[in-house]
Design a protein around this motif. Structure first.
Motif, PDB file in Angstrom:
ATOM      1  N   GLU A  30      11.252  -2.785  -6.368  1.00  0.00           N
ATOM      2  CA  GLU A  30      10.782  -3.653  -7.454  1.00  0.00           C
ATOM      3  C   GLU A  30      10.920  -2.901  -8.775  1.00  0.00           C
ATOM      4  OE1 GLU A  30       9.604  -6.736  -8.238  1.00  0.00           O
ATOM      5  OE2 GLU A  30       9.273  -5.902 -10.248  1.00  0.00           O
ATOM      6  N   ARG A  32       9.455  -3.439 -11.690  1.00  0.00           N
ATOM      7  CA  ARG A  32       8.277  -3.295 -12.551  1.00  0.00           C
ATOM      8  C   ARG A  32       7.306  -2.247 -11.958  1.00  0.00           C
ATOM      9  NH1 ARG A  32       7.520  -7.000 -16.306  1.00  0.00           N
ATOM     10  NH2 ARG A  32       5.279  -6.803 -16.131  1.00  0.00           N
ATOM     11  N   ARG A 222      14.437  -0.131 -10.502  1.00  0.00           N
ATOM     12  CA  ARG A 222      15.285  -1.248 -10.965  1.00  0.00           C
ATOM     13  C   ARG A 222      16.653  -1.159 -10.313  1.00  0.00           C
ATOM     14  NH1 ARG A 222      18.789  -2.484 -15.023  1.00  0.00           N
ATOM     15  NH2 ARG A 222      18.509  -0.593 -16.252  1.00  0.00           N
ATOM     16  N   ASP A 418       3.689 -20.863  -1.491  1.00  0.00           N
ATOM     17  CA  ASP A 418       3.545 -21.220  -0.071  1.00  0.00           C
ATOM     18  C   ASP A 418       4.911 -21.406   0.587  1.00  0.00           C
ATOM     19  OD1 ASP A 418       3.840 -23.578  -1.698  1.00  0.00           O
ATOM     20  OD2 ASP A 418       3.296 -24.795   0.039  1.00  0.00           O
TER      21      ASP A 418
HETATM   22  C1  LIG Z   1       4.292 -21.854 -14.605  1.00  0.00           C
HETATM   23  C2  LIG Z   1       4.292 -21.624 -13.128  1.00  0.00           C
HETATM   24  C3  LIG Z   1       3.246 -22.122 -12.365  1.00  0.00           C
HETATM   25  C4  LIG Z   1       3.248 -21.942 -10.999  1.00  0.00           C
HETATM   26  N1  LIG Z   1       2.190 -22.415 -10.267  1.00  0.00           N
HETATM   27  C5  LIG Z   1       2.135 -22.167  -8.954  1.00  0.00           C
HETATM   28  C6  LIG Z   1       0.991 -22.568  -8.208  1.00  0.00           C
HETATM   29  O1  LIG Z   1       0.057 -23.167  -8.741  1.00  0.00           O
HETATM   30  N2  LIG Z   1       0.955 -22.263  -6.890  1.00  0.00           N
HETATM   31  C7  LIG Z   1       1.963 -21.586  -6.266  1.00  0.00           C
HETATM   32  O2  LIG Z   1       1.869 -21.323  -5.073  1.00  0.00           O
HETATM   33  N3  LIG Z   1       3.082 -21.220  -6.947  1.00  0.00           N
HETATM   34  C8  LIG Z   1       3.176 -21.494  -8.268  1.00  0.00           C
HETATM   35  N4  LIG Z   1       4.281 -21.098  -8.984  1.00  0.00           N
HETATM   36  C9  LIG Z   1       5.456 -20.599  -8.266  1.00  0.00           C
HETATM   37  C10 LIG Z   1       5.357 -19.143  -7.862  1.00  0.00           C
HETATM   38  O3  LIG Z   1       5.032 -18.335  -8.976  1.00  0.00           O
HETATM   39  C11 LIG Z   1       6.742 -18.728  -7.339  1.00  0.00           C
HETATM   40  O4  LIG Z   1       7.182 -19.622  -6.345  1.00  0.00           O
HETATM   41  C12 LIG Z   1       6.723 -17.336  -6.714  1.00  0.00           C
HETATM   42  O5  LIG Z   1       5.971 -16.435  -7.466  1.00  0.00           O
HETATM   43  C13 LIG Z   1       8.174 -16.853  -6.611  1.00  0.00           C
HETATM   44  O6  LIG Z   1       8.181 -15.596  -5.990  1.00  0.00           O
HETATM   45  P1  LIG Z   1       9.530 -14.851  -5.675  1.00  0.00           P
HETATM   46  O7  LIG Z   1       9.142 -13.606  -4.993  1.00  0.00           O
HETATM   47  O8  LIG Z   1      10.479 -15.776  -5.000  1.00  0.00           O
HETATM   48  O9  LIG Z   1      10.195 -14.535  -7.086  1.00  0.00           O
HETATM   49  P2  LIG Z   1       9.682 -13.571  -8.257  1.00  0.00           P
HETATM   50  O10 LIG Z   1       8.207 -13.606  -8.329  1.00  0.00           O
HETATM   51  O11 LIG Z   1      10.492 -13.955  -9.443  1.00  0.00           O
HETATM   52  O12 LIG Z   1      10.116 -12.119  -7.740  1.00  0.00           O
HETATM   53  C14 LIG Z   1      11.333 -11.514  -8.026  1.00  0.00           C
HETATM   54  C15 LIG Z   1      11.057 -10.052  -8.299  1.00  0.00           C
HETATM   55  O13 LIG Z   1      12.297  -9.391  -8.559  1.00  0.00           O
HETATM   56  C16 LIG Z   1      12.033  -8.393  -9.526  1.00  0.00           C
HETATM   57  N5  LIG Z   1      13.307  -7.975 -10.132  1.00  0.00           N
HETATM   58  C17 LIG Z   1      14.080  -8.679 -10.990  1.00  0.00           C
HETATM   59  N6  LIG Z   1      15.170  -7.965 -11.310  1.00  0.00           N
HETATM   60  C18 LIG Z   1      15.086  -6.788 -10.632  1.00  0.00           C
HETATM   61  C19 LIG Z   1      15.923  -5.648 -10.523  1.00  0.00           C
HETATM   62  N7  LIG Z   1      17.072  -5.532 -11.201  1.00  0.00           N
HETATM   63  N8  LIG Z   1      15.528  -4.638  -9.696  1.00  0.00           N
HETATM   64  C20 LIG Z   1      14.370  -4.704  -8.971  1.00  0.00           C
HETATM   65  N9  LIG Z   1      13.555  -5.775  -9.058  1.00  0.00           N
HETATM   66  C21 LIG Z   1      13.903  -6.805  -9.867  1.00  0.00           C
HETATM   67  C22 LIG Z   1      11.092  -9.071 -10.490  1.00  0.00           C
HETATM   68  O14 LIG Z   1      10.397  -8.132 -11.305  1.00  0.00           O
HETATM   69  C23 LIG Z   1      10.180  -9.824  -9.524  1.00  0.00           C
HETATM   70  O15 LIG Z   1       9.038  -9.057  -9.174  1.00  0.00           O
HETATM   71  C24 LIG Z   1       4.321 -21.260 -10.363  1.00  0.00           C
HETATM   72  C25 LIG Z   1       5.353 -20.736 -11.129  1.00  0.00           C
HETATM   73  C26 LIG Z   1       5.353 -20.911 -12.499  1.00  0.00           C
HETATM   74  C27 LIG Z   1       6.480 -20.352 -13.322  1.00  0.00           C
END
Ligand SMILES: Cc1cc2nc3c(=O)[nH]c(=O)nc-3n(C[C@H](O)[C@H](O)[C@H](O)COP(=O)(O)OP(=O)(O)OC[C@H]3O[C@@H](n4cnc5c(N)ncnc54)[C@H](O)[C@@H]3O)c2cc1C
Length: 434
Positions: A30, A32, A222, A418
């Protein structure tokens, strides 16, 4: 050079949950300093904000919901949704068509008349605007549904597809008629009660899953390059560390992955370039007074106000604010190089938000003791008319290389945490089967 069986790029809920379902020969990287991604939380000066926007825990998949709740252990409670729409200075219940009697009388009449006398009722819609006219009629469409959606999507409703309409509450006609004459109904029971961590905001969910990870989670790592190396994947970090993995899963936004994936097929580049996303600027405000707003969120269709939604963290957990204080988060959808908002300085965005909160009477600037703007380049995948065909082709072209995509912006799908977990469970089974 270190070798691991499975490498997972990105430490949001998708990457961390997936690792928690796998064995010990797994590594999550990750960029960050902390895991969390879009589920991340900011805790500062006693205020707790889910930085990307208010997050609630709910799911149609009861098994996944139970898993989320159980994984949080004691740090979870249930809350009741109290969402409203801010319309012409009034609080109207969400969804809008369930509370027409709260509108000024002429607006109420226009909405109910358009709902009943609807020349579009028999149409077959091909975009979100047409769907709205068919489903709600002209009044509700023009006063609320279309302006609100054009704000949050930052895109014309006539160019948005129908992919996410299944997520939109559609009350029965009886409820809409009752609502117009002031008989109360509850429109959207699916998320009426939701779970939320007691302390630490929504990010606690990611940390709770992280406790079950038997492999490694590396932060401040990163990804700087990804390449196929025979049967393995070679990944390097910006700090110069090198890894090889037999299996690689990327949860990075697809557009970010393509910046570092040197031998990605041309098709993937071309298809990803057609996928539009919205960015978010969220303004976090802490006040040293508590007006006792019971609301979880206020939807704001007024095109003259920059924010499309306000939320009140205290309604999610009392622990989100210091005693006697309150807080508000204002969400603003924007596009880099498109609408001029992304280009505004943080200070200018904060000032405008505070002015608008004062204008609406929702906050007193003199009570503000904490303010911050936070930006997310990837907020919402936009479901335009070509989305389905392009995203499917993109996913197939990536799958053909053997690289696995998982998560909201990796798979480019408007999914919540979820569904990220549900898909992580499915992928873990696939990766664990001989
Ligand atoms: C406004 C908003 C409201 C929401 N409300 C809800 C809700 O009420 N309930 C719910 O369940 N979900 C909600 N969601 C959705 C939820 O936030 C997402 O579905 C979920 O967090 C996505 O997770 P992910 O791990 O797929 O992606 P991300 O959380 O985007 O994870 C990707 C990771 O990759 C990392 N990364 C990027 N580039 C690099 C790199 N080059 N090297 C290493 N790491 C990197 C990032 O830092 C990040 O930590 C909401 C989203 C938004 C935007």
């Amino acid at each position: 050079m270190t070798h691991r069986s499975i490498g997972i790029l990105g430490g949001g809920i998708s990457g961390v949950a997936l690792a928690s379902f796998l064995g010990d020969d797994v590594e999550v990287v990750e960029r960050r300093p902390s895991i969390g991604g879009l589920c991340g939380t900011i805790v500062e000066d006693g205020f707790t904000f889910d930085a990307a926007g208010p997050h609630i825990m709910f799911s149609k998949n009861k098994e996944v919901l139970n898993l989320m709740v159980e994984t949080l252990g004691d740090n979870v409670h249930q809350r009741r949704r109290e969402n409203k729409i801010w319309f012409k200075g009034r609080f109207v219940k969400y969804p809008f068509e369930n509370d027409l009697a709260s509108l000024p009388p002429q607006d109420n009449f226009d909405c109910i008349y358009g709902y009943i006398v609807n020349p579009h009722a028999g149409d077959t819609p091909s975009n979100l605007s047409e769907w709205s006219y068919k489903t709600f009629g002209a009044g509700i469409s023009e006063k609320y549904f279309i302006p609100y959606n054009e704000k949050i999507w930052n895109y014309p409703a006539t160019k948005l597809g129908l992919e996410f309409v299944e997520r939109i509450p559609k009350p029965p006609m009886e409820d809409v008629l009752k609502s117009s004459i002031g008989i109360s109904t509850e429109g959207y029971l699916h998320q009426l009660h939701f779970y939320y961590p007691i302390e630490g905001g929504y990010e606690s969910l990611v940390h709770a899953f992280a406790k079950n990870v038997r492999g490694d989670i590396r932060t401040n790592w990163r990804v700087a390059s990804v390449a196929r190396d025979g049967k393995q994947w070679r990944v390097t970090s910006a700090g110069g560390e090198e890894r090889t993995y037999d299996t690689l899963v990327s949860t990075l936004p697809i557009h970010e992955l393509l910046k570092v994936w040197a031998d990605a097929p041309d098709d993937v580049h071309k298809l990803a370039a057609t996928l539009h996303y919205n960015s978010l600027i969220n303004v976090l405000i802490g006040c040293n007074e508590d007006r006792g707003y019971p609301y979880t969120a206020l939807y704001v269709p007024d095109p003259n106000l920059l924010f499309h939604r306000l939320s009140f963290p205290k309604a999610f957990s009392e622990h989100c604010v210091p005693a006697g204080s309150s807080s508000i988060m204002a969400e603003i959808t924007t596009n880099e190089g498109g609408d001029g908002v992304w280009e505004m300085s943080d200070e200018a965005i904060i000032d405008r938000t505070i002015r608008e909160l004062e204008m609406t009477g929702l906050a007193d600037p003199n009570t503000i003791v904490y303010r911050k703007a936070i930006r997310f380049l990837y907020g919402y995948p936009v479901y335009d008319l070509d989305y389905r065909a392009n995203v499917t082709a993109m996913r197939n072209a990536v799958a053909a290389t053997g690289l696995h995509l998982l998560g909201r912006f990796a798979q480019f799908d408007y999914i919540n945490s979820d569904v990220c977990i549900e898909r992580a469970i499915a992928l873990s089974k696939e990766l664990s089967s001989p």
